[in-house]
Enzyme design. Structure first.
Site, PDB file in Angstrom:
ATOM      1  N   ASP A   1      11.895   5.417  -1.695  1.00 48.46           N
ATOM      2  CA  ASP A   1      11.434   5.354  -0.305  1.00 48.46           C
ATOM      3  C   ASP A   1      12.473   4.567   0.482  1.00 48.46           C
ATOM      4  OD1 ASP A   1      10.070   5.117   2.075  1.00 48.46           O
ATOM      5  OD2 ASP A   1       8.139   4.670   1.145  1.00 48.46           O
TER       6      ASP A   1
ATOM      7  N   ALA B   1       0.826  -1.211   0.000  1.00 53.25           N
ATOM      8  CA  ALA B   1       0.000   0.000   0.000  1.00 53.25           C
ATOM      9  C   ALA B   1       0.860   1.260   0.000  1.00 53.25           C
ATOM     10  CB  ALA B   1      -0.923  -0.008   1.210  1.00 53.25           C
ATOM     11  N   ASP B   2       2.038   1.193   0.625  1.00 55.95           N
ATOM     12  CA  ASP B   2       2.912   2.363   0.634  1.00 55.95           C
ATOM     13  C   ASP B   2       3.378   2.712  -0.771  1.00 55.95           C
ATOM     14  OD1 ASP B   2       4.342  -0.062   0.593  1.00 55.95           O
ATOM     15  OD2 ASP B   2       6.095   0.811   1.598  1.00 55.95           O
ATOM     16  N   ARG B   3       3.658   1.710  -1.574  1.00 56.60           N
ATOM     17  CA  ARG B   3       4.105   1.965  -2.943  1.00 56.60           C
ATOM     18  C   ARG B   3       2.956   2.525  -3.795  1.00 56.60           C
ATOM     19  NH1 ARG B   3       6.597  -3.372  -5.137  1.00 56.60           N
ATOM     20  NH2 ARG B   3       7.602  -2.002  -6.678  1.00 56.60           N
TER      21      ARG B   3
ATOM     22  N   THR C   1      37.516  -0.663  14.087  1.00 51.26           N
ATOM     23  CA  THR C   1      36.447  -1.468  13.484  1.00 51.26           C
ATOM     24  C   THR C   1      35.103  -0.744  13.530  1.00 51.26           C
ATOM     25  OG1 THR C   1      37.595  -3.511  14.096  1.00 51.26           O
ATOM     26  CG2 THR C   1      35.247  -3.676  13.590  1.00 51.26           C
TER      27      THR C   1
ATOM     28  N   THR D   1      13.136   0.770   6.129  1.00 50.18           N
ATOM     29  CA  THR D   1      13.635  -0.564   6.446  1.00 50.18           C
ATOM     30  C   THR D   1      14.044  -1.296   5.165  1.00 50.18           C
ATOM     31  OG1 THR D   1      12.210  -0.637   8.387  1.00 50.18           O
ATOM     32  CG2 THR D   1      13.077  -2.737   7.593  1.00 50.18           C
TER      33      THR D   1
END
Length: 255
Positions: A134, A113-115, A188, A137
């Site tokens: 976008d 739905a976000d797309r 590191t 995550t």
């Protein structure tokens, strides 16, 4: 305000994999485009099956504007379920809504739905070629060409990649994803943080450059929590872009 002059709109909840952003959109009776407005109400953790408690806070933000309906954009079935329990009248965006673009992909019902909302906001621009990046995550690159959503790329998000390295490598500890100097890390921790940041940012920028070379006059939009790291004066960051698209879809649904 009341009567014909009363402003209407919606409260939009964008439930991502880790964060849920809430904003209110009000339709201007003087004719301003709904997608251009927006006032952020807050950002909270996304409710999950193991931790449903954020649902109460998210629902309280939405309920703070009781005269407006609530619209949910969600990539998380658990968040959708938890928020529906709190907001029974919640409208949930999916591929069956009246989309202002053609879906030239194999399975529209499987598109997040976000797309779909990102493409709806792109269609509202009225441009022939729009790339919406976008960066959350996951990092998604989605293309709107001549009124059609033609698909795109889905890749691990910049912060997620850094987190996974720290978790999977036996002798490396996770480091926070954050802006870092472009200089060799002398230990590191610094090497990992600078590597995650610059490989992530330049990787996303390189894909944008490749898309722009293939599609002339491409308009680029950056959104998502990590989008700000890639933004430039020509390609600004818009953290509310997905919510703008949901407001566009809600307006079409209730017109």
């Amino acid at each position: 305000m009341s009567g014909a002059a009363e402003r209407t709109g919606c409260v939009v909840l964008d439930a991502g994999n880790t964060k849920t952003r809430v904003a209110v959109w009000r339709d201007d009776p003087c004719g301003a485009q709904l997608w251009q407005g927006g006032e952020e109400l807050g950002v909270l953790p996304t409710p999950t099956t193991t931790d449903p408690s954020p649902a109460a806070g998210v629902a309280a933000l939405a309920a703070g504007t009781p005269t407006l309906p609530s619209v949910l954009v969600s990539v998380s079935p658990a968040a959708t379920e938890r928020l529906r329990e709190r907001l029974p009248a919640l409208a949930v965006v999916d591929h069956t809504w009246d989309l202002p673009f053609r879906c030239d992909v194999e399975a529209p019902e499987r598109v997040g739905a976000d797309r779909l909302c990102n493409m709806a906001a792109a269609a509202a621009l009225g441009r022939d070629a729009v790339l919406v990046v976008d960066a959350g995550t996951a990092t998604t690159f989605d293309l709107l060409l001549a009124g059609a959503f033609v698909g795109g790329f889905i890749a691990p998000g910049m912060a997620l990649a850094a987190e996974a390295l720290g978790e999977r490598a036996a002798r490396l500890a996770p480091v926070p994803f954050a802006s870092a100097p472009f200089a060799p890390g002398r230990n590191t921790h610094d090497a990992m943080q600078r590597g995650a940041f610059h490989v992530g940012v330049h990787g996303v920028a390189g894909v944008i450059e490749a898309f722009s070379a293939r599609y002339p006059d491409l308009h680029v939009v950056l959104t998502g929590g990590c989008g700000r790291y890639v933004a430039t004066a020509e390609q600004p960051w818009d953290p509310l872009w997905t919510l703008r698209g949901a407001a566009v879809l809600w307006r079409r649904r209730t017109a």
